[in-house]
Design a protein around this motif. Structure first.
Motif, PDB file in Angstrom:
ATOM      1  N   VAL A  86    -109.684 -14.082 -15.968  1.00  0.00           N
ATOM      2  CA  VAL A  86    -108.859 -13.248 -16.840  1.00  0.00           C
ATOM      3  C   VAL A  86    -109.360 -13.328 -18.273  1.00  0.00           C
ATOM      4  O   VAL A  86    -109.532 -12.306 -18.946  1.00  0.00           O
ATOM      5  CB  VAL A  86    -107.380 -13.667 -16.760  1.00  0.00           C
ATOM      6  CG1 VAL A  86    -106.561 -12.902 -17.790  1.00  0.00           C
ATOM      7  CG2 VAL A  86    -106.831 -13.421 -15.359  1.00  0.00           C
ATOM      8  N   ASP A  87    -109.618 -14.553 -18.768  1.00  0.00           N
ATOM      9  CA  ASP A  87    -110.118 -14.710 -20.130  1.00  0.00           C
ATOM     10  C   ASP A  87    -111.433 -13.973 -20.320  1.00  0.00           C
ATOM     11  O   ASP A  87    -111.653 -13.291 -21.328  1.00  0.00           O
ATOM     12  CB  ASP A  87    -110.327 -16.191 -20.446  1.00  0.00           C
ATOM     13  CG  ASP A  87    -109.019 -16.933 -20.669  1.00  0.00           C
ATOM     14  OD1 ASP A  87    -107.998 -16.259 -20.889  1.00  0.00           O
ATOM     15  OD2 ASP A  87    -109.023 -18.168 -20.609  1.00  0.00           O
ATOM     16  N   ILE A  88    -112.321 -14.117 -19.347  1.00  0.00           N
ATOM     17  CA  ILE A  88    -113.643 -13.502 -19.458  1.00  0.00           C
ATOM     18  C   ILE A  88    -113.534 -11.980 -19.458  1.00  0.00           C
ATOM     19  O   ILE A  88    -114.126 -11.300 -20.306  1.00  0.00           O
ATOM     20  CB  ILE A  88    -114.550 -13.988 -18.324  1.00  0.00           C
ATOM     21  CG1 ILE A  88    -114.889 -15.478 -18.531  1.00  0.00           C
ATOM     22  CG2 ILE A  88    -115.829 -13.161 -18.246  1.00  0.00           C
ATOM     23  CD1 ILE A  88    -115.564 -16.127 -17.356  1.00  0.00           C
ATOM     24  N   VAL A  89    -112.760 -11.442 -18.547  1.00  0.00           N
ATOM     25  CA  VAL A  89    -112.635  -9.979 -18.462  1.00  0.00           C
ATOM     26  C   VAL A  89    -111.972  -9.410 -19.708  1.00  0.00           C
ATOM     27  O   VAL A  89    -112.404  -8.377 -20.234  1.00  0.00           O
ATOM     28  CB  VAL A  89    -111.853  -9.578 -17.190  1.00  0.00           C
ATOM     29  CG1 VAL A  89    -111.511  -8.096 -17.222  1.00  0.00           C
ATOM     30  CG2 VAL A  89    -112.671  -9.899 -15.942  1.00  0.00           C
ATOM     31  N   VAL A  90    -110.939 -10.090 -20.213  1.00  0.00           N
ATOM     32  CA  VAL A  90    -110.282  -9.622 -21.437  1.00  0.00           C
ATOM     33  C   VAL A  90    -111.282  -9.602 -22.592  1.00  0.00           C
ATOM     34  O   VAL A  90    -111.332  -8.657 -23.382  1.00  0.00           O
ATOM     35  CB  VAL A  90    -109.060 -10.506 -21.782  1.00  0.00           C
ATOM     36  CG1 VAL A  90    -108.563 -10.202 -23.187  1.00  0.00           C
ATOM     37  CG2 VAL A  90    -107.940 -10.280 -20.773  1.00  0.00           C
ATOM     38  N   GLY A  91    -112.092 -10.651 -22.690  1.00  0.00           N
ATOM     39  CA  GLY A  91    -113.097 -10.694 -23.746  1.00  0.00           C
ATOM     40  C   GLY A  91    -114.130  -9.593 -23.608  1.00  0.00           C
ATOM     41  O   GLY A  91    -114.518  -8.954 -24.588  1.00  0.00           O
ATOM     42  N   LEU A  92    -114.575  -9.348 -22.390  1.00  0.00           N
ATOM     43  CA  LEU A  92    -115.557  -8.288 -22.167  1.00  0.00           C
ATOM     44  C   LEU A  92    -114.971  -6.920 -22.481  1.00  0.00           C
ATOM     45  O   LEU A  92    -115.637  -6.058 -23.054  1.00  0.00           O
ATOM     46  CB  LEU A  92    -116.057  -8.338 -20.724  1.00  0.00           C
ATOM     47  CG  LEU A  92    -116.885  -9.567 -20.347  1.00  0.00           C
ATOM     48  CD1 LEU A  92    -117.141  -9.585 -18.849  1.00  0.00           C
ATOM     49  CD2 LEU A  92    -118.195  -9.604 -21.115  1.00  0.00           C
ATOM     50  N   GLU A  93    -113.721  -6.723 -22.110  1.00  0.00           N
ATOM     51  CA  GLU A  93    -113.086  -5.436 -22.377  1.00  0.00           C
ATOM     52  C   GLU A  93    -112.809  -5.236 -23.862  1.00  0.00           C
ATOM     53  O   GLU A  93    -112.643  -4.104 -24.323  1.00  0.00           O
ATOM     54  CB  GLU A  93    -111.804  -5.304 -21.555  1.00  0.00           C
ATOM     55  CG  GLU A  93    -112.085  -5.171 -20.060  1.00  0.00           C
ATOM     56  CD  GLU A  93    -110.849  -4.975 -19.227  1.00  0.00           C
ATOM     57  OE1 GLU A  93    -109.737  -5.089 -19.777  1.00  0.00           O
ATOM     58  OE2 GLU A  93    -110.978  -4.716 -18.007  1.00  0.00           O
ATOM     59  N   ALA A  94    -112.767  -6.345 -24.628  1.00  0.00           N
ATOM     60  CA  ALA A  94    -112.584  -6.234 -26.078  1.00  0.00           C
ATOM     61  C   ALA A  94    -113.869  -5.785 -26.762  1.00  0.00           C
ATOM     62  O   ALA A  94    -113.846  -5.410 -27.935  1.00  0.00           O
ATOM     63  CB  ALA A  94    -112.119  -7.571 -26.651  1.00  0.00           C
ATOM     64  N   GLY A  95    -114.991  -5.843 -26.035  1.00  0.00           N
ATOM     65  CA  GLY A  95    -116.239  -5.349 -26.601  1.00  0.00           C
ATOM     66  C   GLY A  95    -117.408  -6.294 -26.550  1.00  0.00           C
ATOM     67  O   GLY A  95    -118.493  -5.954 -27.035  1.00  0.00           O
ATOM     68  N   ALA A  96    -117.241  -7.490 -25.980  1.00  0.00           N
ATOM     69  CA  ALA A  96    -118.368  -8.419 -25.871  1.00  0.00           C
ATOM     70  C   ALA A  96    -119.413  -7.870 -24.901  1.00  0.00           C
ATOM     71  O   ALA A  96    -119.075  -7.215 -23.922  1.00  0.00           O
ATOM     72  CB  ALA A  96    -117.881  -9.792 -25.411  1.00  0.00           C
ATOM     73  N   ASP A  97    -120.676  -8.153 -25.187  1.00  0.00           N
ATOM     74  CA  ASP A  97    -121.763  -7.675 -24.335  1.00  0.00           C
ATOM     75  C   ASP A  97    -122.109  -8.664 -23.234  1.00  0.00           C
ATOM     76  O   ASP A  97    -122.673  -8.285 -22.204  1.00  0.00           O
ATOM     77  CB  ASP A  97    -123.019  -7.428 -25.184  1.00  0.00           C
ATOM     78  CG  ASP A  97    -122.850  -6.267 -26.131  1.00  0.00           C
ATOM     79  OD1 ASP A  97    -122.861  -5.117 -25.666  1.00  0.00           O
ATOM     80  OD2 ASP A  97    -122.692  -6.500 -27.340  1.00  0.00           O
ATOM     81  N   ASP A  98    -121.811  -9.932 -23.464  1.00  0.00           N
ATOM     82  CA  ASP A  98    -122.169 -10.962 -22.500  1.00  0.00           C
ATOM     83  C   ASP A  98    -121.279 -12.172 -22.774  1.00  0.00           C
ATOM     84  O   ASP A  98    -120.510 -12.189 -23.737  1.00  0.00           O
ATOM     85  CB  ASP A  98    -123.644 -11.331 -22.645  1.00  0.00           C
ATOM     86  CG  ASP A  98    -124.248 -11.878 -21.353  1.00  0.00           C
ATOM     87  OD1 ASP A  98    -123.471 -12.311 -20.470  1.00  0.00           O
ATOM     88  OD2 ASP A  98    -125.484 -11.872 -21.223  1.00  0.00           O
ATOM     89  N   TYR A  99    -121.404 -13.196 -21.929  1.00  0.00           N
ATOM     90  CA  TYR A  99    -120.599 -14.395 -22.149  1.00  0.00           C
ATOM     91  C   TYR A  99    -121.326 -15.624 -21.614  1.00  0.00           C
ATOM     92  O   TYR A  99    -122.223 -15.526 -20.768  1.00  0.00           O
ATOM     93  CB  TYR A  99    -119.230 -14.273 -21.471  1.00  0.00           C
ATOM     94  CG  TYR A  99    -119.262 -14.461 -19.976  1.00  0.00           C
ATOM     95  CD1 TYR A  99    -119.013 -15.706 -19.408  1.00  0.00           C
ATOM     96  CD2 TYR A  99    -119.556 -13.396 -19.128  1.00  0.00           C
ATOM     97  CE1 TYR A  99    -119.063 -15.878 -18.028  1.00  0.00           C
ATOM     98  CE2 TYR A  99    -119.611 -13.564 -17.758  1.00  0.00           C
ATOM     99  CZ  TYR A  99    -119.369 -14.808 -17.210  1.00  0.00           C
ATOM    100  OH  TYR A  99    -119.431 -14.984 -15.854  1.00  0.00           O
TER     101      TYR A  99
END
Length: 230
Positions: A86-99
């Motif tokens: 959930v944390d990862i997907v929320v971050g990606l949907e906020a605009g991050a390109d990678d993690y």
């Protein structure tokens, strides 16, 4: 020399990552808070941002959103202390390109940074026409710009690269793994969520109604394909 902005509140992690990246030849500016990081970005710029998800005060998610509101071109790598989907997907949907998941391994972070910087400004297929028209969508592979009915669409690096890859072969079905390797240069199957989150952002920016894609279509159980909208 690539310039990296590191926004990380844990001093030990911040100093360790700084040292590792500098040894790899990067120029590194570091901030302990989101506010300071945004200030450094405005005053000194950066080629890539490495952003901790869990920051005090202004959260990493909010920092990501603010960066994207001002600049869609700068690559953002999100660091999360938890491998929680959930944390990862929320971050990606906020605009991050990678993690990357903490504790951050220097070699992994370095590989992700290098891959992102290689993707910026690179078209997947130089043999294709410089300017393509797909329905109302115009893709300029030389200028690396996208517009809809003449109105520019601001895309983050991963979104642009994904669109360039899919639109290079209209009708061809790409698995998530194929897209992951082509766009992100990853080979970890679990990271397929990068593809799904990026597709969601891309569809939104192209004005595709939820559940009614015009260009990027889901092939259930497999991946995605690009289809000209006529």
């Amino acid at each position: 020399m690539p310039r990296v902005l590191l926004i990380e509140d844990d001093r030990a992690v911040r100093e360790g990552v700084q040292l590792a990246l500098r040894r790899q030849g990067h120029e590194v500016a570091a901030a302990a808070t989101g506010e300071d990081g945004l200030g450094l970005l405005r005053s000194h710029g950066a080629d890539v941002v490495v952003l901790d998800l869990m920051l005090p005060g202004v959260s990493g998610l909010e920092v990501c959103r603010r960066i994207r509101a001002d600049d869609n071109q700068i690559p953002i790598i999100m660091a999360t202390a938890r491998g929680d989907d959930v944390d990862i997907v929320v971050g990606l949907e906020a605009g991050a390109d990678d993690y990357v998941v903490k504790p951050v391994r220097a070699r992994v972070l370095e590989a992700r940074i290098r891959a992102l910087l290689r993707r910026v400004g690179a078209s997947p297929d130089g043999a294709l026409p410089k300017i393509e028209t797909h329905g109302e969508l115009t893709v300029d592979r030389t200028a690396l710009t996208v517009s809809s009915e003449g109105v520019p669409i601001a895309l983050a690096p991963s979104e642009l690269r994904l669109l360039l890859t899919l639109s290079a072969s209209p009708g061809q079905v790409f698995s998530r793994q194929q897209l992951l390797e082509s766009v992100w240069e990853h080979n970890y199957h679990a990271d397929a969520r990068l593809v799904d989150a990026c597709v969601k952002r891309l569809r939104t920016k192209m004005g595709e109604p939820p559940g009614q894609p015009r260009y990027v279509h889901t092939v259930r159980g497999f991946g995605y394909r690009f289809k000209d909208a006529r």
